[in-house]
Design an enzyme around this catalytic site. Sequence first.
Site: not given
Length: 296
Positions: A210, A252
Amino acid sequence: MPSSQARSRARDRNNVLNRPEFMSLNQPSHREHSAGEGRAGGPRRPVLRQQSQQDDIAGRGSRDSTDGSQAADGGPKEGSRWPEQDCMQLNPTFRGIAINSLLAIDISLSKRLGMCVGSHGPGAPLRSMVTLLALTGHALPWIFGTLICLWRSNTLAGQEVLVNLLLALILDLMTVAGMQKLIKRRGPWDFPPGFLDYIAMDMYSFPAAHASRAVMVSKFLLNHLVLAVPLRILLYLWAFLVGVSRVLLGKHHISDVGCGFALGFLHFSLVESVWLDSATCQTLLSIGTLQWTPLV
């Protein structure tokens, strides 16, 4: 007298301790025998047990035969191993200490920043908004949106920009998916990937897909669209918040997002260096829509 000697010999024969297998029990130990000989001033002769000698010879023979068979088969020998293979690294290098320390700090900070992970965390009220913000950096909305805009576009310049943007999105998707499959780093909370993650091949943590996509798209739009200053600032802020949202959701690490930002900028630079002109884009569109003209 002969009868007493005969009775003593018979008694010795009937004694169990006089058998060969129990002879070692009648002999003094090595330490006592050495001490006695030292006190007597005589020469010291070590007393070796027959059974222990046989056991040592048999064990040594079995080890020699095993080593010989390994050498014949091409396998490793025990003597050929280096001492460093059997010991711990007690003196690590400064580089190793620095890398391990940075990784530990990265994992600790990433877990602390995952405030929107659970439904009872400190960032639980913001979880839906953060999830929506992270969804704006997903691959599916951008790819389908680019295809729809390309289908409705009527200008050659617009089609040229949209075709290059579509190729940049595909490049970013395949590159990040390949790196994630190669490294296979799990997230700080090790959540299983969702349905949309499986579709976009975003199943691992490093690098952050992303974040890479957000930086690449924002740089692409800023370079090819004429925007006012507030919109340009909003694009930069959007790309940064998309990466932060993935950390808040526990998907993440901080290092994954940082490497994703760098990778997105690299993808943008690569697409700009191999920019496709309008004629090439029209050829690709004609092949994709099966409307190319046959060669005469």
